[in-house]
Design an enzyme around this catalytic site. Sequence first.
Site, PDB file in Angstrom:
ATOM      1  N   HIS A   1       0.815  -1.228   0.000  1.00  0.00           N
ATOM      2  CA  HIS A   1       0.000   0.000   0.000  1.00  0.00           C
ATOM      3  C   HIS A   1       0.843   1.271   0.000  1.00  0.00           C
ATOM      4  O   HIS A   1       0.414   2.305  -0.492  1.00  0.00           O
ATOM      5  CB  HIS A   1      -0.970  -0.003   1.188  1.00  0.00           C
TER       6      HIS A   1
ATOM      7  N   HIS B   1       2.643   9.614  12.606  1.00  0.00           N
ATOM      8  CA  HIS B   1       1.569   8.702  12.989  1.00  0.00           C
ATOM      9  C   HIS B   1       2.120   7.664  13.962  1.00  0.00           C
ATOM     10  O   HIS B   1       3.334   7.494  14.068  1.00  0.00           O
ATOM     11  CB  HIS B   1       0.859   8.051  11.798  1.00  0.00           C
TER      12      HIS B   1
HETATM   13 FE   FE2 Z   1       3.487   3.220   6.034  1.00  0.00          FE
END
Ligand code: FE2
Length: 278
Positions: free
Chosen positions: A125, A189
Amino acid sequence: MASLVGCYASSHGPLIARDWKILPALRREQFTTSFRELGRRLKAARPDVLIEIAPDHWNNFFLDNLPSICIGIGDTHGGPPEPFVKTYFPHQTVPGHAGLGKHILASALAADFEPSLSHHMRLDHGFCIPLWQMELPQLPLVPITVNDLEPPMMTIRRCLAWGRLLGEAIASYPEKIRVAILASGGLSHSIGERDMGAIDEKFDHECLRLMQAGDDAALAAFLERELPRTGNGGHEVRNWVIAHAAAGSRGFELIAYEPVPEVYVGCGYAAWNVAAAA
Ligand SMILES: [Fe+2]
């Protein structure tokens, strides 16, 4: 000789694909607008080949064999293994550019860098979400994976050196082709940690400011100090650092920055000024 005609970066995050249909409409619109603008610019640069720099999320490598950096030198690479990415990026095979990949590898070895190599990489991804969202045609790809996941990782100083090396390798490739770079990853993140989902906007803004300022020493000092203190996903900003140095550390245009709690990622999109670097 080849020339670097565009250099770009974006965030990714598996939930952009997995949860695409259930994301709030405003979020989908933000993603679509930012990614498409990045794609519009990349297509306008008319590259013949795309070098994409992304982390490998345990699909090519694991703890038994984890290169700091790996260059894809094959004629083809594999599409995404994640079912929820296949929905939007259904290609089982992605064309590679073995000539440029091998030249980057040879240039690295000649300059005392020792990357790993792969004749067939699986593009997860991290590679495919930007390609899907940017609505890019199937360009021949030289994928480069960077270990942004498992410590110890490359120093930021080394990422800057890799970026400069990449810029030099493109410039010395004998074929007259147009090359673009796309870095995929970051910004802040936190995945699988106590503060899972936290977005460190202060970190993101300072990181973007320092890259725009083009002060590599200050950028390296900031990231070496702050990366261990922010969420683990922030390490993916290494890919931006490599692109930044490949473009000559001359600063970029920030296309958008949005913290997106629904996908747990501080999402940034940037285009470097490669004309100034040329
Ligand atoms: Fe990543």
